[in-house]
Motif scaffolding. Structure first.
Motif, short mmCIF file in Angstrom:
data_model
loop_
_atom_site.label_atom_id
_atom_site.label_comp_id
_atom_site.label_asym_id
_atom_site.label_seq_id
_atom_site.Cartn_x
_atom_site.Cartn_y
_atom_site.Cartn_z
N GLN A 123 12.93 3.05 -14.08
CA GLN A 123 12.14 3.97 -14.88
C GLN A 123 10.80 3.34 -15.27
OE1 GLN A 123 14.44 5.46 -18.17
NE2 GLN A 123 15.46 6.99 -16.89
N VAL A 124 9.77 4.17 -15.25
CA VAL A 124 8.40 3.69 -15.43
C VAL A 124 7.75 4.37 -16.62
CG1 VAL A 124 6.08 3.74 -14.40
CG2 VAL A 124 8.05 3.06 -13.01
N ARG A 125 6.98 3.58 -17.38
CA ARG A 125 6.09 4.11 -18.42
C ARG A 125 4.67 3.92 -17.91
NH1 ARG A 125 2.68 5.65 -21.89
NH2 ARG A 125 2.82 5.23 -24.14
N ARG A 126 3.92 5.01 -17.78
CA ARG A 126 2.58 4.95 -17.24
C ARG A 126 1.53 4.79 -18.34
NH1 ARG A 126 2.75 10.24 -13.22
NH2 ARG A 126 4.34 9.48 -11.74
N TYR A 127 0.47 4.05 -18.01
CA TYR A 127 -0.68 3.90 -18.91
C TYR A 127 -1.94 4.22 -18.11
CZ TYR A 127 2.58 1.43 -21.96
OH TYR A 127 3.66 1.09 -22.75
N ARG A 128 -2.71 5.19 -18.63
CA ARG A 128 -3.93 5.62 -17.96
C ARG A 128 -5.08 5.65 -18.98
NH1 ARG A 128 -2.58 8.48 -13.21
NH2 ARG A 128 -4.79 8.20 -12.66
N PRO A 129 -6.32 5.59 -18.53
CA PRO A 129 -7.45 5.68 -19.46
C PRO A 129 -7.56 7.08 -20.06
CG PRO A 129 -8.13 4.80 -17.32
CD PRO A 129 -6.76 5.33 -17.15
N ASP A 130 -8.00 7.12 -21.30
CA ASP A 130 -8.29 8.38 -21.98
C ASP A 130 -9.68 8.25 -22.59
OD1 ASP A 130 -8.55 10.58 -23.58
OD2 ASP A 130 -6.67 10.32 -24.67
N PRO A 131 -10.68 9.00 -22.06
CA PRO A 131 -12.05 8.86 -22.57
C PRO A 131 -12.19 9.13 -24.06
CG PRO A 131 -11.99 10.16 -20.55
CD PRO A 131 -10.57 9.97 -20.97
N SER B 99 7.98 7.68 -12.43
CA SER B 99 7.77 6.88 -11.23
C SER B 99 6.36 6.31 -11.27
CB SER B 99 7.96 7.72 -9.96
OG SER B 99 6.87 8.60 -9.77
N LEU B 100 6.02 5.49 -10.29
CA LEU B 100 4.66 4.96 -10.21
C LEU B 100 3.67 6.10 -10.05
CD1 LEU B 100 5.25 1.97 -7.76
CD2 LEU B 100 4.87 1.83 -10.22
N SER B 101 2.47 5.91 -10.60
CA SER B 101 1.44 6.94 -10.49
C SER B 101 0.50 6.70 -9.31
CB SER B 101 0.61 6.99 -11.79
OG SER B 101 0.04 5.72 -12.05
N GLN B 102 0.69 5.60 -8.60
CA GLN B 102 -0.14 5.26 -7.44
C GLN B 102 0.65 4.30 -6.56
OE1 GLN B 102 -2.12 4.97 -4.68
NE2 GLN B 102 -3.80 5.67 -5.99
N GLU B 103 0.51 4.47 -5.24
CA GLU B 103 1.27 3.63 -4.32
C GLU B 103 0.57 2.31 -3.99
OE1 GLU B 103 4.02 6.47 -1.62
OE2 GLU B 103 1.90 6.46 -1.07
N LEU B 104 -0.72 2.21 -4.23
CA LEU B 104 -1.44 0.99 -3.90
C LEU B 104 -1.28 -0.02 -5.04
CD1 LEU B 104 -4.71 2.52 -2.43
CD2 LEU B 104 -2.90 1.38 -1.17
N ILE B 105 -0.44 -1.03 -4.82
CA ILE B 105 -0.12 -2.02 -5.84
C ILE B 105 -1.04 -3.23 -5.69
CG2 ILE B 105 1.70 -3.44 -6.85
CD1 ILE B 105 2.26 -0.41 -6.89
N LEU C 64 5.69 6.31 -5.06
CA LEU C 64 5.18 7.37 -5.93
C LEU C 64 5.99 8.64 -5.70
CD1 LEU C 64 3.03 8.90 -7.65
CD2 LEU C 64 1.70 9.13 -5.54
N ASP C 65 6.42 9.26 -6.80
CA ASP C 65 7.11 10.54 -6.74
C ASP C 65 6.34 11.52 -7.62
OD1 ASP C 65 8.73 12.76 -6.80
OD2 ASP C 65 10.54 11.70 -7.44
N PRO C 66 5.54 12.41 -7.02
CA PRO C 66 4.69 13.31 -7.82
C PRO C 66 5.48 14.18 -8.79
CG PRO C 66 4.07 13.36 -5.50
CD PRO C 66 5.36 12.60 -5.58
N GLY D 59 0.80 -1.21 0.00
CA GLY D 59 0.00 0.00 0.00
C GLY D 59 0.84 1.26 0.00
N GLY D 60 2.16 1.09 -0.01
CA GLY D 60 3.07 2.23 -0.04
C GLY D 60 4.08 2.12 -1.16
N GLY D 61 3.65 1.51 -2.27
CA GLY D 61 4.52 1.39 -3.43
C GLY D 61 5.11 0.00 -3.60
N LEU D 62 6.00 -0.11 -4.57
CA LEU D 62 6.66 -1.37 -4.89
C LEU D 62 7.94 -1.51 -4.08
CD1 LEU D 62 6.56 -3.81 -6.91
CD2 LEU D 62 8.03 -2.43 -8.40
N ASN D 63 8.20 -2.74 -3.60
CA ASN D 63 9.42 -3.02 -2.85
C ASN D 63 10.18 -4.18 -3.48
OD1 ASN D 63 9.19 -1.96 0.49
ND2 ASN D 63 7.57 -1.56 -0.99
N LEU D 64 11.50 -4.09 -3.47
CA LEU D 64 12.38 -5.19 -3.86
C LEU D 64 13.05 -5.69 -2.59
CD1 LEU D 64 13.81 -6.97 -5.94
CD2 LEU D 64 15.48 -5.12 -6.24
N PHE D 65 12.85 -6.98 -2.30
CA PHE D 65 13.35 -7.54 -1.04
C PHE D 65 14.68 -8.25 -1.27
CE2 PHE D 65 12.98 -11.01 2.31
CZ PHE D 65 13.41 -10.18 3.35
#
Length: 339
Positions: free
Chosen positions: A152-160, A117-123, A110-112, A92-98
């Motif tokens: 590095q992240v490529r984001r995909y979001r809905p576009d109406p 970076s991720l666009s949301q912390e809830l994975i 998430l880094d605004p 709930g606070g982003g992605l972790n590598l253990f």
């Protein structure tokens, strides 16, 4: 709970917050084998646990605000080993590598200020494509494709305004099939398939054959080491759908086809054999996909009502209908009846 199917026995591991070597949380969200023969157990609010089945003991990893190398959040929704045997933890606070050797976590939050970076912390879900990139489904933040080496992240979001964009912002399931195709399940806008040639998505909805637009789990039939793609089994909030291995036809399955329960949740995995295991609101079901029989019954076409100008027509000598419509072979209408 551990289920021994040969003996029909279940061993329960109830939460025991007062036992430092016990399971401290009753809400288990994710389970994954670890390389030492034990299990990783992700919980909602209790962090990550490592379970030793020999001793029956749990080792807990919790978020510590004073320790930047602790897990970033105590809500753990997904656990995933990549092809390099690295354990990724969706929280709930982003992605972790253990780092299993040192017991430390590296966070990808998430880094605004950083669009890479991720666009949301809830994975919600994590998968890996043949090139080694990670596909990360989030709650209300769309889909992310991440280079695990650079972060590095490529984001995909809905576009109406774009029907080839991702269909929804809440991703419930991500699956990469054996042919390398990336499939994305959403919370209410159906199934998506990523098209790498166009960097776009193809959408599938109830109208295309899904049992429901609320996707819970996606599993592929067959052995993970098989060379060819298998049928996709898609658990929804209202039944089970199968997309054939040619990716051309959906087929739905319910009680009449041998599926005892229909209200599925996010739990799903394979057995060592050919069975699929899926969680429902009423328990766990196990089935061999090859044994499910489709319903071959084709119902007859029956006419039940005849209307003119959207008004039901009465039966009688002064009306076009002389008897019930289903027994009528021919109806004569005048030009004035055309409306």
């Amino acid at each position: 709970t551990r289920f021994d199917r040969l003996r029909g026995q279940m061993t329960h591991y109830p939460p025991d917050p007062d036992n430092p070597q016990g399971l401290g949380s009753p809400f288990v969200r994710a389970i994954h084998n670890n390389r030492a023969g034990g299990l990783w157990v992700g919980t909602r609010g209790g962090g990550l646990y490592r379970f030793d089945p020999t001793s029956g003991e749990f080792t807990n990893f919790r978020h510590d605000p004073a320790d930047p190398h602790s897990i970033s959040h105590d809500q753990v929704a997904d656990l995933f080993y990549d092809s390099s045997n690295r354990l990724w933890v969706g929280t709930g606070g982003g992605l972790n590598l253990f780092d299993e050797a040192n017991g430390t976590f590296a966070a990808y939050p998430l880094d605004p200020d950083n669009p890479q970076s991720l666009s949301q912390e809830l994975i919600n879900d994590i998968a890996e494509d043949p090139s080694g990139e990670l596909w990360i489904g989030t709650f209300s933040g769309g889909l992310a494709r991440m280079d695990p080496d650079t972060g590095q992240v490529r984001r995909y979001r809905p576009d109406p305004e774009d029907s080839t964009s991702l269909s929804d912002d809440t991703i419930t399931a991500v699956h990469v099939d054996r042919a390398g195709a990336v499939w994305i399940g959403t919370s209410g806008a159906g199934l998506n398939r990523y098209d790498p040639s166009r960097d776009s998505f193809m959408r599938f909805r109830e109208a295309d054959g899904l049992a429901s637009d609320r996707i819970m789990t996606i599993l592929e039939q067959g052995n993970p080491d098989d060379a060819s793609a298998g049928n996709l089994w898609i658990a929804t909030g209202a039944g089970l759908a199968m997309l054939d291995k040619n990716r051309s036809t959906f087929r739905t399955y319910g009680v009449s086809e041998g599926v005892p329960l229909a209200n599925f949740n996010h739990a799903g995995t394979h057995t060592l054999g050919d069975e699929l295991l899926m969680g429902t609101s009423e328990g766990l079901i196990a089935f061999d996909p090859d044994t499910l029989q489709g319903n071959a019954y084709v119902p007859p076409i029956v006419f039940t009502k005849f209307l003119l100008a959207n008004t039901p027509v009465e039966i009688g000598e002064d009306f076009p209908l002389q008897q019930v419509i289903n027994l009528t072979d021919e109806i004569e209408l005048s030009y004035s009846d055309k409306a």
